[in-house]
Design a protein around this motif. Structure first.
Motif, PDB file in Angstrom:
ATOM      1  N   GLU A 107      97.004  17.647  47.080  1.00 52.59           N
ATOM      2  CA  GLU A 107      97.169  18.623  48.249  1.00 52.59           C
ATOM      3  C   GLU A 107      97.987  17.426  49.470  1.00 52.59           C
ATOM      4  N   VAL A 108      98.853  17.030  48.278  1.00 50.53           N
ATOM      5  CA  VAL A 108     100.485  16.173  49.353  1.00 50.53           C
ATOM      6  C   VAL A 108     100.935  16.901  49.454  1.00 50.53           C
ATOM      7  N   LEU A 109     100.760  16.231  50.976  1.00 54.96           N
ATOM      8  CA  LEU A 109     101.950  17.088  52.444  1.00 54.96           C
ATOM      9  C   LEU A 109     101.395  18.015  52.861  1.00 54.96           C
ATOM     10  N   LYS A 110     100.160  18.797  52.055  1.00 48.62           N
ATOM     11  CA  LYS A 110      99.363  20.089  52.050  1.00 48.62           C
ATOM     12  C   LYS A 110      99.249  19.909  53.814  1.00 48.62           C
ATOM     13  N   ASP A 111      99.039  18.981  55.205  1.00 50.87           N
ATOM     14  CA  ASP A 111      99.534  19.330  56.284  1.00 50.87           C
ATOM     15  C   ASP A 111     100.389  18.580  57.144  1.00 50.87           C
ATOM     16  N   TYR A 112     101.440  18.717  55.544  1.00 51.79           N
ATOM     17  CA  TYR A 112     102.498  18.311  56.780  1.00 51.79           C
ATOM     18  C   TYR A 112     103.180  18.752  57.792  1.00 51.79           C
ATOM     19  N   PRO A 113     103.548  18.310  59.339  1.00 50.67           N
ATOM     20  CA  PRO A 113     104.325  19.173  60.080  1.00 50.67           C
ATOM     21  C   PRO A 113     104.871  20.020  59.938  1.00 50.67           C
ATOM     22  N   THR A 114     105.265  20.993  59.918  1.00 52.06           N
ATOM     23  CA  THR A 114     106.805  21.965  60.039  1.00 52.06           C
ATOM     24  C   THR A 114     106.398  23.222  60.556  1.00 52.06           C
ATOM     25  N   PRO A 115     108.275  22.822  60.972  1.00 53.66           N
ATOM     26  CA  PRO A 115     109.312  23.541  62.266  1.00 53.66           C
ATOM     27  C   PRO A 115     108.790  24.682  61.710  1.00 53.66           C
ATOM     28  N   ARG A 116     108.600  26.008  62.601  1.00 56.07           N
ATOM     29  CA  ARG A 116     108.703  27.520  62.696  1.00 56.07           C
ATOM     30  C   ARG A 116     110.207  28.049  61.792  1.00 56.07           C
ATOM     31  N   GLY A 117     110.175  28.264  60.501  1.00 59.77           N
ATOM     32  CA  GLY A 117     111.190  28.764  60.445  1.00 59.77           C
ATOM     33  C   GLY A 117     111.954  28.384  59.214  1.00 59.77           C
ATOM     34  N   CYS A 118     110.979  26.529  58.991  1.00 58.98           N
ATOM     35  CA  CYS A 118     111.337  26.155  57.616  1.00 58.98           C
ATOM     36  C   CYS A 118     110.370  26.581  56.776  1.00 58.98           C
ATOM     37  N   THR A 119     110.233  25.618  55.465  1.00 65.07           N
ATOM     38  CA  THR A 119     109.873  25.860  53.936  1.00 65.07           C
ATOM     39  C   THR A 119     108.480  24.657  54.219  1.00 65.07           C
ATOM     40  N   SER A 120     107.309  24.695  54.245  1.00 67.21           N
ATOM     41  CA  SER A 120     106.694  23.376  54.529  1.00 67.21           C
ATOM     42  C   SER A 120     106.525  22.588  52.723  1.00 67.21           C
ATOM     43  N   PRO A 121     106.823  21.223  52.612  1.00 66.35           N
ATOM     44  CA  PRO A 121     107.147  20.475  51.873  1.00 66.35           C
ATOM     45  C   PRO A 121     105.821  20.372  50.629  1.00 66.35           C
ATOM     46  N   TYR A 122     104.808  21.086  50.931  1.00 66.04           N
ATOM     47  CA  TYR A 122     103.543  20.814  50.434  1.00 66.04           C
ATOM     48  C   TYR A 122     103.840  21.830  48.968  1.00 66.04           C
ATOM     49  N   ALA A 123     104.331  21.374  48.126  1.00 65.35           N
ATOM     50  CA  ALA A 123     104.912  21.923  46.818  1.00 65.35           C
ATOM     51  C   ALA A 123     103.619  23.461  46.936  1.00 65.35           C
ATOM     52  N   PRO A 124     102.694  23.894  46.481  1.00 65.87           N
ATOM     53  CA  PRO A 124     102.662  25.577  46.016  1.00 65.87           C
ATOM     54  C   PRO A 124     102.818  26.441  46.860  1.00 65.87           C
ATOM     55  N   ALA A 125     103.511  25.515  48.728  1.00 63.63           N
ATOM     56  CA  ALA A 125     103.620  26.785  49.383  1.00 63.63           C
ATOM     57  C   ALA A 125     104.890  26.925  48.945  1.00 63.63           C
ATOM     58  N   TRP A 126     106.286  25.533  49.117  1.00 64.46           N
ATOM     59  CA  TRP A 126     107.424  25.860  48.616  1.00 64.46           C
ATOM     60  C   TRP A 126     108.008  25.898  47.263  1.00 64.46           C
ATOM     61  N   ILE A 127     106.906  25.904  46.261  1.00 66.20           N
ATOM     62  CA  ILE A 127     107.570  27.126  45.300  1.00 66.20           C
ATOM     63  C   ILE A 127     107.598  28.111  45.657  1.00 66.20           C
ATOM     64  N   GLY A 128     105.551  28.634  45.944  1.00 69.75           N
ATOM     65  CA  GLY A 128     105.583  30.395  46.009  1.00 69.75           C
ATOM     66  C   GLY A 128     107.326  30.351  47.745  1.00 69.75           C
ATOM     67  N   GLU A 129     107.438  30.058  48.060  1.00 73.32           N
ATOM     68  CA  GLU A 129     108.282  30.710  48.780  1.00 73.32           C
ATOM     69  C   GLU A 129     109.398  30.678  48.107  1.00 73.32           C
ATOM     70  N   MET A 130     110.123  29.577  47.678  1.00 75.97           N
ATOM     71  CA  MET A 130     111.761  29.777  46.837  1.00 75.97           C
ATOM     72  C   MET A 130     111.514  30.552  45.769  1.00 75.97           C
ATOM     73  N   VAL A 131     110.224  31.461  45.011  1.00 74.64           N
ATOM     74  CA  VAL A 131     110.272  32.059  44.072  1.00 74.64           C
ATOM     75  C   VAL A 131     110.304  33.555  44.376  1.00 74.64           C
ATOM     76  N   ARG A 132     109.816  33.303  45.806  1.00 72.92           N
ATOM     77  CA  ARG A 132     109.896  34.772  46.668  1.00 72.92           C
ATOM     78  C   ARG A 132     111.108  35.203  46.879  1.00 72.92           C
ATOM     79  N   ARG A 133     112.018  34.223  46.918  1.00 71.04           N
ATOM     80  CA  ARG A 133     113.235  34.586  47.871  1.00 71.04           C
ATOM     81  C   ARG A 133     114.197  34.751  46.438  1.00 71.04           C
ATOM     82  N   GLN A 134     113.544  33.724  45.331  1.00 73.01           N
ATOM     83  CA  GLN A 134     114.514  34.372  44.283  1.00 73.01           C
ATOM     84  C   GLN A 134     114.600  35.923  43.535  1.00 73.01           C
ATOM     85  N   ASN A 135     113.268  35.806  44.106  1.00 72.56           N
ATOM     86  CA  ASN A 135     113.001  37.373  43.375  1.00 72.56           C
ATOM     87  C   ASN A 135     113.211  38.677  43.964  1.00 72.56           C
ATOM     88  N   ALA A 136     113.110  38.277  45.772  1.00 72.33           N
ATOM     89  CA  ALA A 136     113.564  39.337  47.035  1.00 72.33           C
ATOM     90  C   ALA A 136     114.319  40.498  46.426  1.00 72.33           C
TER      91      ALA A 136
END
Length: 213
Positions: free
Chosen positions: A184-213
């Motif tokens: 859960e490292v950086l899970k609660d890191y404040p992330t501006p709207r429209g930016c990708t969270s540095p929380y690894a599971p969210a970051w991985i999920g978003e970038m993989v989604r973009r790759q597959n889009a």
């Protein structure tokens, strides 16, 4: 130095100091100065030697990265304590140096956490661009064992490496996600709207989604 002093904004310094950076110069204006000066290695060396954070940032923009020796870069990373100077030194200079791989190996397990964070940043670069001969499973072992308790800057670099392994290497993705979710490292890191969270599971999920889009 007088020109840099004239660019100082007290309100910007106040904001930067909350992140450990002791300068108040608008970076867009600093880049404009660098664009005017172009590459000047001797001036860059003189600016670096002042120890002033704004001057060092300018030095990193106008220097010739391949002109630095291995030991010079090692010394520079050990005295670059301001986060922005450290970040620019690694990304703008060391990554372009012929000594980058040798320094990556030397810094990776350095007892100084800031120096080690530079080693991890260079490792993340290799995870993305040249993963051959890297022990990705071994890197995940270290992240799993050490990231949770690591000092802030080292933790950030280790987390970046974790995310890049998960993004770039599908065979390790499930384990990378699992490690991120459990630690859960950086899970609660404040992330501006429209930016990708540095929380690894969210970051991985978003970038993989973009790759597959």
């Amino acid at each position: 130095m007088a020109e840099l002093a004239a660019l100082e904004d007290p309100r910007m310094r106040e904001v930067n100091e909350r992140h450990g950076d002791d300068h108040g110069v608008n970076l867009s204006k600093l880049r404009a100065v660098a664009k005017r000066l172009k590459t000047q290695q001797e001036l860059a060396l003189a600016l670096w030697e002042t120890g002033d954070t704004a001057a060092r940032l300018l030095a990193l923009l106008i220097c010739r990265p391949k002109a630095f020796g291995r030991d010079e870069l090692d010394t520079m990373v050990r005295v670059a304590r301001a986060p922005k100077v450290h970040d620019w030194l690694v990304n703008y200079v060391v990554k372009k140096s012929p000594h980058a791989e040798e320094l990556r190996v030397a810094w990776f397990a350095d007892p100084d956490a800031v120096v080690a964070s530079a080693g991890w940043a260079l490792t993340s670069e290799r995870v993305v661009k040249k993963p051959e001969d890297l022990d990705l499973a071994g890197l995940l072992d270290v992240v799993e064992a050490e990231m949770k308790a690591a000092p802030d800057r080292l933790q950030w670099s280790m987390n970046t490496c974790l995310a890049q392994i998960g993004i770039e290497h599908p065979e390790h993705r499930a384990r990378a996600l699992d490690i991120g979710e459990r630690l859960e490292v950086l899970k609660d890191y404040p992330t501006p709207r429209g930016c990708t969270s540095p929380y690894a599971p969210a970051w991985i999920g978003e970038m993989v989604r973009r790759q597959n889009a």
